[in-house]
Design a protein around this motif. Structure first.
Motif, PDB file in Angstrom:
ATOM      1  N   ILE A 269       0.952  -1.287  -0.091  1.00  0.00           N
ATOM      2  CA  ILE A 269       0.086  -0.186  -0.183  1.00  0.00           C
ATOM      3  C   ILE A 269       1.012   1.221   0.015  1.00  0.00           C
ATOM      4  O   ILE A 269       2.153   1.220   0.630  1.00  0.00           O
ATOM      5  CB  ILE A 269      -1.055  -0.033   1.207  1.00  0.00           C
ATOM      6  CG1 ILE A 269      -2.220   1.156   1.110  1.00  0.00           C
ATOM      7  CG2 ILE A 269      -0.141   0.432   2.529  1.00  0.00           C
ATOM      8  CD1 ILE A 269      -3.107   0.428  -0.224  1.00  0.00           C
ATOM      9  N   ASP A 270       0.484   2.476  -0.631  1.00  0.00           N
ATOM     10  CA  ASP A 270       1.010   3.700  -0.516  1.00  0.00           C
ATOM     11  C   ASP A 270      -0.116   4.849  -0.371  1.00  0.00           C
ATOM     12  O   ASP A 270      -1.293   4.441  -0.788  1.00  0.00           O
ATOM     13  CB  ASP A 270       2.111   3.668  -1.399  1.00  0.00           C
ATOM     14  CG  ASP A 270       1.542   3.697  -2.878  1.00  0.00           C
ATOM     15  OD1 ASP A 270       0.440   4.435  -3.275  1.00  0.00           O
ATOM     16  OD2 ASP A 270       2.213   3.342  -3.774  1.00  0.00           O
ATOM     17  N   ALA A 317     -13.828  -4.489   2.936  1.00  0.00           N
ATOM     18  CA  ALA A 317     -13.418  -4.818   1.535  1.00  0.00           C
ATOM     19  C   ALA A 317     -12.010  -5.549   1.578  1.00  0.00           C
ATOM     20  O   ALA A 317     -11.215  -5.436   2.381  1.00  0.00           O
ATOM     21  CB  ALA A 317     -13.349  -3.599   0.842  1.00  0.00           C
ATOM     22  N   MET A 318     -11.729  -6.590   0.540  1.00  0.00           N
ATOM     23  CA  MET A 318     -10.703  -7.003   0.530  1.00  0.00           C
ATOM     24  C   MET A 318      -9.800  -6.401  -0.419  1.00  0.00           C
ATOM     25  O   MET A 318      -9.994  -5.915  -1.530  1.00  0.00           O
ATOM     26  CB  MET A 318     -10.828  -8.559  -0.024  1.00  0.00           C
ATOM     27  CG  MET A 318     -11.647  -9.254   0.903  1.00  0.00           C
ATOM     28  SD  MET A 318     -10.874  -9.900   2.342  1.00  0.00           S
ATOM     29  CE  MET A 318      -9.294 -10.722   1.745  1.00  0.00           C
ATOM     30  N   LEU A 319      -8.320  -6.136  -0.137  1.00  0.00           N
ATOM     31  CA  LEU A 319      -7.247  -5.460  -0.801  1.00  0.00           C
ATOM     32  C   LEU A 319      -6.051  -6.342  -0.280  1.00  0.00           C
ATOM     33  O   LEU A 319      -5.539  -6.083   0.730  1.00  0.00           O
ATOM     34  CB  LEU A 319      -7.325  -4.129  -0.438  1.00  0.00           C
ATOM     35  CG  LEU A 319      -6.187  -3.144  -1.301  1.00  0.00           C
ATOM     36  CD1 LEU A 319      -6.397  -3.433  -2.796  1.00  0.00           C
ATOM     37  CD2 LEU A 319      -6.319  -1.867  -0.728  1.00  0.00           C
ATOM     38  N   PHE A 320      -5.323  -6.488  -1.401  1.00  0.00           N
ATOM     39  CA  PHE A 320      -4.038  -7.176  -1.140  1.00  0.00           C
ATOM     40  C   PHE A 320      -3.994  -8.020  -0.222  1.00  0.00           C
ATOM     41  O   PHE A 320      -3.089  -8.475   0.767  1.00  0.00           O
ATOM     42  CB  PHE A 320      -3.006  -6.167  -0.747  1.00  0.00           C
ATOM     43  CG  PHE A 320      -2.781  -4.929  -1.984  1.00  0.00           C
ATOM     44  CD1 PHE A 320      -2.927  -5.415  -3.344  1.00  0.00           C
ATOM     45  CD2 PHE A 320      -2.721  -3.563  -1.646  1.00  0.00           C
ATOM     46  CE1 PHE A 320      -2.615  -4.369  -4.269  1.00  0.00           C
ATOM     47  CE2 PHE A 320      -2.506  -2.674  -2.625  1.00  0.00           C
ATOM     48  CZ  PHE A 320      -2.513  -2.848  -3.793  1.00  0.00           C
ATOM     49  N   GLY A 321      -5.100  -9.152  -0.131  1.00  0.00           N
ATOM     50  CA  GLY A 321      -5.001 -10.348   0.895  1.00  0.00           C
ATOM     51  C   GLY A 321      -5.569  -9.791   2.324  1.00  0.00           C
ATOM     52  O   GLY A 321      -5.389 -10.704   2.929  1.00  0.00           O
ATOM     53  N   GLN A 416      -9.831  -8.769  -6.767  1.00  0.00           N
ATOM     54  CA  GLN A 416      -9.062  -8.402  -8.080  1.00  0.00           C
ATOM     55  C   GLN A 416      -9.452  -7.214  -8.782  1.00  0.00           C
ATOM     56  O   GLN A 416      -8.572  -6.337  -9.144  1.00  0.00           O
ATOM     57  CB  GLN A 416      -9.246  -9.634  -8.799  1.00  0.00           C
ATOM     58  CG  GLN A 416      -8.680 -11.029  -8.738  1.00  0.00           C
ATOM     59  CD  GLN A 416      -9.162 -12.147  -9.361  1.00  0.00           C
ATOM     60  OE1 GLN A 416     -10.109 -11.933 -10.215  1.00  0.00           O
ATOM     61  NE2 GLN A 416      -8.964 -13.421  -9.112  1.00  0.00           N
ATOM     62  N   ALA A 417     -10.863  -6.855  -8.740  1.00  0.00           N
ATOM     63  CA  ALA A 417     -11.208  -5.543  -9.504  1.00  0.00           C
ATOM     64  C   ALA A 417     -10.752  -4.466  -8.530  1.00  0.00           C
ATOM     65  O   ALA A 417     -10.211  -3.258  -9.224  1.00  0.00           O
ATOM     66  CB  ALA A 417     -12.560  -5.688  -9.776  1.00  0.00           C
ATOM     67  N   THR A 418     -10.897  -4.595  -7.232  1.00  0.00           N
ATOM     68  CA  THR A 418     -10.130  -3.335  -6.410  1.00  0.00           C
ATOM     69  C   THR A 418      -8.801  -3.270  -6.562  1.00  0.00           C
ATOM     70  O   THR A 418      -8.357  -2.144  -6.650  1.00  0.00           O
ATOM     71  CB  THR A 418     -10.666  -3.944  -4.992  1.00  0.00           C
ATOM     72  OG1 THR A 418     -11.894  -4.090  -4.912  1.00  0.00           O
ATOM     73  CG2 THR A 418     -10.499  -2.727  -4.093  1.00  0.00           C
TER      74      THR A 418
END
Length: 444
Positions: A269-270, A317-321, A416-418
């Motif tokens: 993340i950044d 929400a799911m992001l980067f696992g 994946q879309a996120t």
């Protein structure tokens, strides 16, 4: 093929589909002036402001199957060139005159309050009580006159009229109620015969500053001068962008602008990636990654309402696992400093123009992303090459609307879309800076 008409005929409109659902489907193509639900036939008639708007809609849906709440609907030009009052009343109930009117507001772009309704209806007689509420049919109100004749006069004069120019159309029927029960005098209900009623305690009022509600217009009431309306509170204009009512669980009264995001993946993340995700729900002022807690970040939104949308739609929400935790911060704002990234003046903020349109597209992450600002020369292969690292692409559609190239890309999962949106929004493709948002379409 029926000759082009500004009236669109929609079939397979199930009872779970509301007027607001249909408005959201067709509003991107232009102003909707009338909408008639033919419930008995599972059909609807929608009148656009002009024929080109209707042509654009049907050309788009010739390539993209329109689906509402998981149900495919089918669209074609109507044999009507114009909807008449008789057509609009086709779905009405028995018209037994009564002193209480049931009013439905169609194409509600601006907020409608008790005060606005009172200004519209009082020229036709003494209004005793008004109650407003949100139903599947959209924003509705019950208006009780002192006499039945006043109600008849109001319905005759106002049926089918717009409160504001080109929108907020009145659909008026006689109610079958005998007496309205009003417990509170506030922005949702009013008993004009009993001004001493309490106002229901509902926390702080919505704050202003969510974008201009637009110029207010006058409705020419029969037998009276024009009824002018004051500028409305801008907060309510945001609610109007959602069809007159905020999404379930969103209050519109939050005044905390800063959001705390935790359980981030610190290796991936950044600040710019967080900007890409949170800018879907409002303008971003500042973002700060917490160095002492690498999986935490603070995001300062443009106002409290935008922060509430972000919390509502991104929590879990799911992001980067990782499953994101998104909550309101105890800090009212982020202080300037070496670790703080400033975005207030970024031209990538999405809500500087067409704010109401952007609010209408706010949703939780979906499997489908919508890409705009594409170059005219871009190919489907180039788009897939840019995005496929984020997960299997199930389907793609490159199309043109209003002379501009756009694309729909469907991934296998929301995560994946996120990830694709977070990593590739505002990136350069074939010489253009692309814009990515989530699409609420179920299929291509």
């Amino acid at each position: 093929m029926t000759e082009p008409s500004k009236v669109i005929h929609v079939r397979n409109v199930g009872h779970e589909i509301s007027e607001n659902d249909l408005l959201q489907l067709f509003q991107p193509f232009g102003v909707i002036t009338k909408l008639v639900m033919l419930r008995a036939k599972n059909q609807a008639l929608i009148q656009m402001q002009d024929v080109p708007s209707a042509v654009n809609a049907l050309q788009f849906f010739a390539n993209v199957q329109p689906s509402i709440r998981g149900r495919n609907v089918y669209v074609q030009f109507s044999s009507h060139q114009e909807l008449t009052t008789a057509d609009q009343n086709a779905q009405g109930r028995g018209d037994e005159p009564n002193r209480i009117l049931l009013v439905t507001i169609h194409h509600m772009l601006y907020p409608i309050t008790v005060e606005v309704l009172h200004q519209v209806f009082f020229p036709h007689g003494f209004v005793e009580k008004i109650v407003t509420f949100q139903k599947s049919a959209g924003f509705q109100a019950l208006i009780q006159y002192q006499t039945r004749q006043c109600a008849i006069s109001a319905r005759t004069a106002l049926q089918g009229r717009n409160i504001y120019d080109g929108c907020c159309q009145l659909d008026i029927q006689f109610s079958n109620l005998d007496e309205l029960q009003v417990n509170y005098n506030n922005e949702r209900s009013r008993d004009f015969t009993n001004p001493s009623l309490p106002s229901e305690p509902k926390g702080r009022p919505s704050q202003p500053g969510y974008g201009d509600a637009g110029g207010m217009y006058a409705l020419q009431a029969s037998g009276a001068g024009p009824v002018g309306f004051p500028q409305m509170a801008n907060a309510a204009a945001v609610a109007a962008a959602f069809g007159g009512g905020l999404p379930p669980g969103v209050s519109g009264t939050n005044d905390r602008c800063t959001v705390l995001v935790s359980n981030l993946n610190p290796d991936r993340i950044d600040e710019d990636k967080l900007f890409n995700l949170f800018s879907i729900y409002g303008n971003i002022a500042r973002i700060k990654l917490l160095r002492n807690k690498p999986d935490h970040a603070l995001v300062q939104m443009g106002d409290g309402f935008q922060a509430e949308l972000a919390v509502h739609f991104l929590k879990g929400a799911m992001l980067f696992g990782k499953r994101l935790e998104v909550n309101f911060s105890k800090h009212p704002n982020i202080t300037q400093g070496a670790d703080t990234h400033e975005y207030a003046n970024s031209n990538l903020n999405r809500f500087n123009r067409n704010a109401a349109k952007n609010y209408r597209y706010c949703c939780s992450p979906t499997k489908m992303i919508h890409i705009s600002s594409l170059s005219q020369e871009v190919t489907e292969e180039e788009i897939v090459n840019l995005l496929e690292e984020h997960g299997p692409i199930i389907n793609t559609k490159l199309f043109e609307m209003n002379g501009k190239k756009q694309a729909l890309i469907m991934f296998d999962t929301e995560e994946q879309a996120t990830e694709a949106l977070v990593c590739k929004h505002a990136s350069s493709l074939s010489g253009s800076i692309i814009r990515i948002s989530f699409s609420q379409l179920q299929s291509i």
